[in-house]
Design a protein around this motif. Structure first.
Motif, PDB file in Angstrom:
ATOM      1  N   GLU A  90      -8.817   9.797  54.238  1.00 24.11           N
ATOM      2  CA  GLU A  90      -7.787  10.700  54.761  1.00 24.11           C
ATOM      3  C   GLU A  90      -8.400  12.040  55.178  1.00 24.11           C
ATOM      4  O   GLU A  90      -7.904  12.705  56.074  1.00 24.11           O
ATOM      5  N   ILE A  91      -9.477  12.432  54.509  1.00 26.18           N
ATOM      6  CA  ILE A  91     -10.101  13.733  54.759  1.00 26.18           C
ATOM      7  C   ILE A  91     -11.147  13.636  55.872  1.00 26.18           C
ATOM      8  O   ILE A  91     -11.213  14.491  56.758  1.00 26.18           O
ATOM      9  N   ILE A  92     -11.969  12.577  55.835  1.00 32.21           N
ATOM     10  CA  ILE A  92     -12.995  12.419  56.877  1.00 32.21           C
ATOM     11  C   ILE A  92     -12.302  12.230  58.223  1.00 32.21           C
ATOM     12  O   ILE A  92     -11.357  11.461  58.337  1.00 32.21           O
ATOM     13  N   GLY A  93     -12.761  12.980  59.215  1.00 30.58           N
ATOM     14  CA  GLY A  93     -12.141  12.910  60.531  1.00 30.58           C
ATOM     15  C   GLY A  93     -11.140  14.031  60.772  1.00 30.58           C
ATOM     16  O   GLY A  93     -10.677  14.220  61.893  1.00 30.58           O
ATOM     17  N   CYS A  94     -10.799  14.786  59.722  1.00 31.87           N
ATOM     18  CA  CYS A  94      -9.872  15.912  59.901  1.00 31.87           C
ATOM     19  C   CYS A  94     -10.566  17.053  60.644  1.00 31.87           C
ATOM     20  O   CYS A  94     -11.764  17.280  60.474  1.00 31.87           O
ATOM     21  N   GLN A  95      -9.790  17.771  61.448  1.00 32.75           N
ATOM     22  CA  GLN A  95     -10.269  18.975  62.117  1.00 32.75           C
ATOM     23  C   GLN A  95     -10.056  20.154  61.173  1.00 32.75           C
ATOM     24  O   GLN A  95      -8.990  20.283  60.570  1.00 32.75           O
ATOM     25  N   VAL A  96     -11.080  20.993  61.041  1.00 32.54           N
ATOM     26  CA  VAL A  96     -10.989  22.162  60.171  1.00 32.54           C
ATOM     27  C   VAL A  96     -10.768  23.394  61.037  1.00 32.54           C
ATOM     28  O   VAL A  96     -11.500  23.623  62.008  1.00 32.54           O
ATOM     29  N   ILE A  97      -9.737  24.162  60.685  1.00 33.89           N
ATOM     30  CA  ILE A  97      -9.340  25.334  61.469  1.00 33.89           C
ATOM     31  C   ILE A  97      -9.227  26.516  60.512  1.00 33.89           C
ATOM     32  O   ILE A  97      -8.755  26.364  59.384  1.00 33.89           O
ATOM     33  N   SER A  98      -9.652  27.699  60.985  1.00 33.23           N
ATOM     34  CA  SER A  98      -9.523  28.895  60.144  1.00 33.23           C
ATOM     35  C   SER A  98      -8.077  29.385  60.189  1.00 33.23           C
ATOM     36  O   SER A  98      -7.292  28.979  61.045  1.00 33.23           O
ATOM     37  N   GLU A  99      -7.757  30.280  59.252  1.00 31.35           N
ATOM     38  CA  GLU A  99      -6.411  30.874  59.231  1.00 31.35           C
ATOM     39  C   GLU A  99      -6.120  31.624  60.525  1.00 31.35           C
ATOM     40  O   GLU A  99      -4.971  31.796  60.902  1.00 31.35           O
ATOM     41  N   ASP A 100      -7.176  32.066  61.225  1.00 33.87           N
ATOM     42  CA  ASP A 100      -7.002  32.756  62.512  1.00 33.87           C
ATOM     43  C   ASP A 100      -6.966  31.771  63.670  1.00 33.87           C
ATOM     44  O   ASP A 100      -7.087  32.169  64.832  1.00 33.87           O
ATOM     45  N   ASN A 101      -6.877  30.481  63.353  1.00 37.62           N
ATOM     46  CA  ASN A 101      -6.760  29.429  64.357  1.00 37.62           C
ATOM     47  C   ASN A 101      -8.044  29.173  65.151  1.00 37.62           C
ATOM     48  O   ASN A 101      -7.995  28.699  66.269  1.00 37.62           O
ATOM     49  N   ASP A 102      -9.205  29.521  64.566  1.00 35.17           N
ATOM     50  CA  ASP A 102     -10.485  29.185  65.208  1.00 35.17           C
ATOM     51  C   ASP A 102     -10.892  27.787  64.759  1.00 35.17           C
ATOM     52  O   ASP A 102     -10.844  27.477  63.561  1.00 35.17           O
ATOM     53  N   SER A 103     -11.323  26.962  65.719  1.00 32.95           N
ATOM     54  CA  SER A 103     -11.783  25.621  65.372  1.00 32.95           C
ATOM     55  C   SER A 103     -13.174  25.713  64.745  1.00 32.95           C
ATOM     56  O   SER A 103     -14.073  26.337  65.299  1.00 32.95           O
ATOM     57  N   ILE A 104     -13.349  25.098  63.587  1.00 37.68           N
ATOM     58  CA  ILE A 104     -14.642  25.136  62.907  1.00 37.68           C
ATOM     59  C   ILE A 104     -15.389  23.822  63.116  1.00 37.68           C
ATOM     60  O   ILE A 104     -16.583  23.802  63.314  1.00 37.68           O
ATOM     61  N   GLY A 105     -14.665  22.709  63.102  1.00 37.40           N
ATOM     62  CA  GLY A 105     -15.313  21.422  63.355  1.00 37.40           C
ATOM     63  C   GLY A 105     -14.572  20.284  62.694  1.00 37.40           C
ATOM     64  O   GLY A 105     -13.447  20.441  62.216  1.00 37.40           O
ATOM     65  N   GLU A 106     -15.250  19.126  62.639  1.00 38.79           N
ATOM     66  CA  GLU A 106     -14.653  17.914  62.088  1.00 38.79           C
ATOM     67  C   GLU A 106     -15.384  17.512  60.812  1.00 38.79           C
ATOM     68  O   GLU A 106     -16.615  17.574  60.751  1.00 38.79           O
ATOM     69  N   ILE A 107     -14.631  17.088  59.802  1.00 41.57           N
ATOM     70  CA  ILE A 107     -15.244  16.630  58.553  1.00 41.57           C
ATOM     71  C   ILE A 107     -15.870  15.264  58.797  1.00 41.57           C
ATOM     72  O   ILE A 107     -15.195  14.330  59.216  1.00 41.57           O
ATOM     73  N   VAL A 108     -17.195  15.174  58.555  1.00 40.91           N
ATOM     74  CA  VAL A 108     -17.919  13.930  58.807  1.00 40.91           C
ATOM     75  C   VAL A 108     -18.394  13.259  57.513  1.00 40.91           C
ATOM     76  O   VAL A 108     -18.741  12.083  57.525  1.00 40.91           O
ATOM     77  N   ASP A 109     -18.384  13.997  56.401  1.00 33.63           N
ATOM     78  CA  ASP A 109     -18.842  13.403  55.147  1.00 33.63           C
ATOM     79  C   ASP A 109     -18.320  14.233  53.987  1.00 33.63           C
ATOM     80  O   ASP A 109     -17.892  15.380  54.172  1.00 33.63           O
ATOM     81  N   ILE A 110     -18.349  13.640  52.792  1.00 34.44           N
ATOM     82  CA  ILE A 110     -17.931  14.336  51.582  1.00 34.44           C
ATOM     83  C   ILE A 110     -19.042  14.171  50.552  1.00 34.44           C
ATOM     84  O   ILE A 110     -19.478  13.051  50.286  1.00 34.44           O
ATOM     85  N   LEU A 111     -19.520  15.282  50.019  1.00 34.94           N
ATOM     86  CA  LEU A 111     -20.557  15.246  48.985  1.00 34.94           C
ATOM     87  C   LEU A 111     -19.881  15.498  47.648  1.00 34.94           C
ATOM     88  O   LEU A 111     -19.110  16.448  47.504  1.00 34.94           O
ATOM     89  N   GLN A 112     -20.177  14.643  46.667  1.00 40.82           N
ATOM     90  CA  GLN A 112     -19.617  14.844  45.332  1.00 40.82           C
ATOM     91  C   GLN A 112     -20.665  15.562  44.489  1.00 40.82           C
ATOM     92  O   GLN A 112     -21.738  15.033  44.254  1.00 40.82           O
TER      93      GLN A 112
END
Length: 172
Positions: A106-128
């Motif tokens: 559900e998390i991988i593939g999400c677009q990450v956006i700042s509170e100021d609406n700047d696009s940061i990128g896409e989640i490609v992996d999760i490190l535990q």
């Protein structure tokens, strides 16, 4: 069409008795890796699963060592090296997620956006890391490592694959 979800990566064989060294990619290890459970093993680049039944489970450092019924020799495991262990959507329905818990898919593939609406990128992996998960975000020019902590992650909208974060000083 069947939906598959990764629960582990077969990184190598372990010893000569057919143990597979697994890097877990699930938060539900006890529900996935137990004697008698059936998993779908996919050889690298193969679309068709081989169903395997877990015969033994033990931990070794950061890995889980599994053996499968009828595969008691290292040569039985070698073809699966760099392959994946998966489950079907039906097998997931018994999982109980707590509030603010999500599946990796559900998390991988999400677009990450700042509170100021700047696009940061896409989640490609999760490190535990043990303390908290760290999301690997692929930006336009570089990768960012975003810790999944309350101070930073402000809103997760899995339905539209969007995550809003608070950009603290030094984060990006």
């Amino acid at each position: 069409m069947m939906e598959w979800y990764n629960v582990g990566r077969i990184v190598n064989t372990h010893g000569v008795r057919g143990e597979a060294r697994i890097l877990s990619t699930t938060d539900f290890e006890d529900e996935r890796f137990y004697v008698g459970n059936r998993l779908a093993a996919f050889k690298k680049d193969d679309k068709k699963p081989t169903w395997v039944t877990i015969a033994s489970v033990r931990r070794h450092k950061n890995f889980i060592l599994l053996t499968f019924e009828g595969m008691d020799n290292m040569n039985d495991i070698i073809p699966f090296k760099e392959g994946l262990l998966k489950i079907t959507k039906d097998q997931m329905e018994d999982d109980v997620l707590e509030e603010n818990e999500y599946y990796f898919h559900e998390i991988i593939g999400c677009q990450v956006i700042s509170e100021d609406n700047d696009s940061i990128g896409e989640i490609v992996d999760i490190l535990q890391t043990g303390a908290n998960d760290v999301w690997v975000v692929k930006g336009k020019e570089k990768e960012y490592y975003i810790p999944y902590i309350e101070d930073i992650v402000k809103d997760i909208q899995v339905d539209n694959k969007t995550i809003i974060i608070h950009v603290m000083e030094g984060l990006l």
